[in-house]
Design a protein around this motif. Sequence first.
Motif, PDB file in Angstrom:
ATOM      1  N   ALA A 122      23.806  43.856  26.212  1.00  0.00           N
ATOM      2  CA  ALA A 122      22.687  44.717  25.803  1.00  0.00           C
ATOM      3  C   ALA A 122      22.214  44.324  24.407  1.00  0.00           C
ATOM      4  CB  ALA A 122      23.103  46.179  25.839  1.00  0.00           C
ATOM      5  N   VAL A 138      26.546  53.660  26.393  1.00  0.00           N
ATOM      6  CA  VAL A 138      26.822  53.070  27.708  1.00  0.00           C
ATOM      7  C   VAL A 138      28.058  53.716  28.327  1.00  0.00           C
ATOM      8  CG1 VAL A 138      27.417  50.934  28.897  1.00  0.00           C
ATOM      9  CG2 VAL A 138      25.681  50.905  27.116  1.00  0.00           C
ATOM     10  N   LEU A 144      25.543  50.473  32.271  1.00  0.00           N
ATOM     11  CA  LEU A 144      24.263  50.112  31.667  1.00  0.00           C
ATOM     12  C   LEU A 144      23.102  50.470  32.579  1.00  0.00           C
ATOM     13  CD1 LEU A 144      23.009  48.667  29.186  1.00  0.00           C
ATOM     14  CD2 LEU A 144      23.094  46.544  30.509  1.00  0.00           C
ATOM     15  N   VAL A 209      16.945  49.334  26.861  1.00  0.00           N
ATOM     16  CA  VAL A 209      18.017  49.333  27.859  1.00  0.00           C
ATOM     17  C   VAL A 209      17.494  48.884  29.218  1.00  0.00           C
ATOM     18  CG1 VAL A 209      19.535  50.876  29.146  1.00  0.00           C
ATOM     19  CG2 VAL A 209      19.429  51.029  26.687  1.00  0.00           C
ATOM     20  N   ASP A 212      17.319  45.210  29.119  1.00  0.00           N
ATOM     21  CA  ASP A 212      18.654  44.622  29.186  1.00  0.00           C
ATOM     22  C   ASP A 212      19.244  44.696  30.589  1.00  0.00           C
ATOM     23  OD1 ASP A 212      18.562  44.056  26.474  1.00  0.00           O
ATOM     24  OD2 ASP A 212      19.487  45.965  25.907  1.00  0.00           O
ATOM     25  N   ALA A 213      19.017  45.815  31.281  1.00  0.00           N
ATOM     26  CA  ALA A 213      19.629  46.006  32.594  1.00  0.00           C
ATOM     27  C   ALA A 213      18.894  45.281  33.706  1.00  0.00           C
ATOM     28  CB  ALA A 213      19.706  47.497  32.914  1.00  0.00           C
TER      29      ALA A 213
END
Length: 320
Positions: A122, A138, A144, A209, A212-213
């Motif tokens: 992340a 998280v 995540l 996020v 990132d995910a």
Amino acid sequence: MEKKKKLTSETINHFLLSSSLAQRYGWHFPEMAKVVSDNVAYAKCVRLMGSRDAAAETDFSAVPLDEDVEAKLREAAAVSMGTEISETDLANVAALCDQVVALSEYRAQLYDYLRARMAAIAPNLTALVGELVGARLVAHAGSLLSLAKAPASTVQILGAEKALFRALKTKHDTPKYGLIYHASLIGQAPPKLKGKISRLLAAKCSLGVRVDALGDGTDATVGLDGRAKVRFDFSSWFLGREGERKREREKVGGNTKKQKPVQKPAATASRALSFPSLAHNRHSRGKRGTPLAVAALKPGESRTSGVWSPGAGTSSLRAI
């Protein structure tokens, strides 16, 4: 969640062991606690020195200590008012020093591992709130992907569920922040702006996020841009430059249209007020029920066509 509990327990044990070491060795060398304030350096010095009598011949280069601190330590050991210590107590203190040093090294390794994993998993969330706060978010969300599914309002109060439900039950104000409160951006804000900064930072964290995910890249561009925007808004709110903030956002968004100046309406002469109907004027009656004086009518004018001007004097009024 297990890593979070483990890190917390290790931190507590580290401070407990350090305080226990200072308490036990303080009977023998009480002046050392004022000279060496760091817990790890204190344990290393005690492990190398043993008894205070050996402070003059001990080499503290492995700790390491500053020259001034080392000189003060030798001087304090020479004039110490502590009691004598037995060999058994020295062996127990040495074992306690080994535990403190090993635990501090393990904490450093664990933090390096956490920083490396958060930078790989992340990066945008790490750029916004840091490694430790991001890992707590998280861990609290479960994964995540679960954190990415949560809206910004949930990310903002994540970790303050008990306070939220208690506020809803008692009909009080809901909390403004949860775990995100420990971020450096919120810590730097004044108390009046912590709620605004936490709301804005939670929105940026929600976007970061999700990138990132669900994204393929590993760069932290979204997180760095969001952090810069939060800093800019914070400075604008803190200095009270709302107009400058809006103009700067319009320039960044490409909206360079000039706003038309607002034209003030021209001053108009006071209009004559129409004569009110006596049928609807229920509050304009005297003590005896007689209507109050109204404007005098000119010859040929009816009661409904009469006009009363604000400039008319009281001499032109008569009772009906």
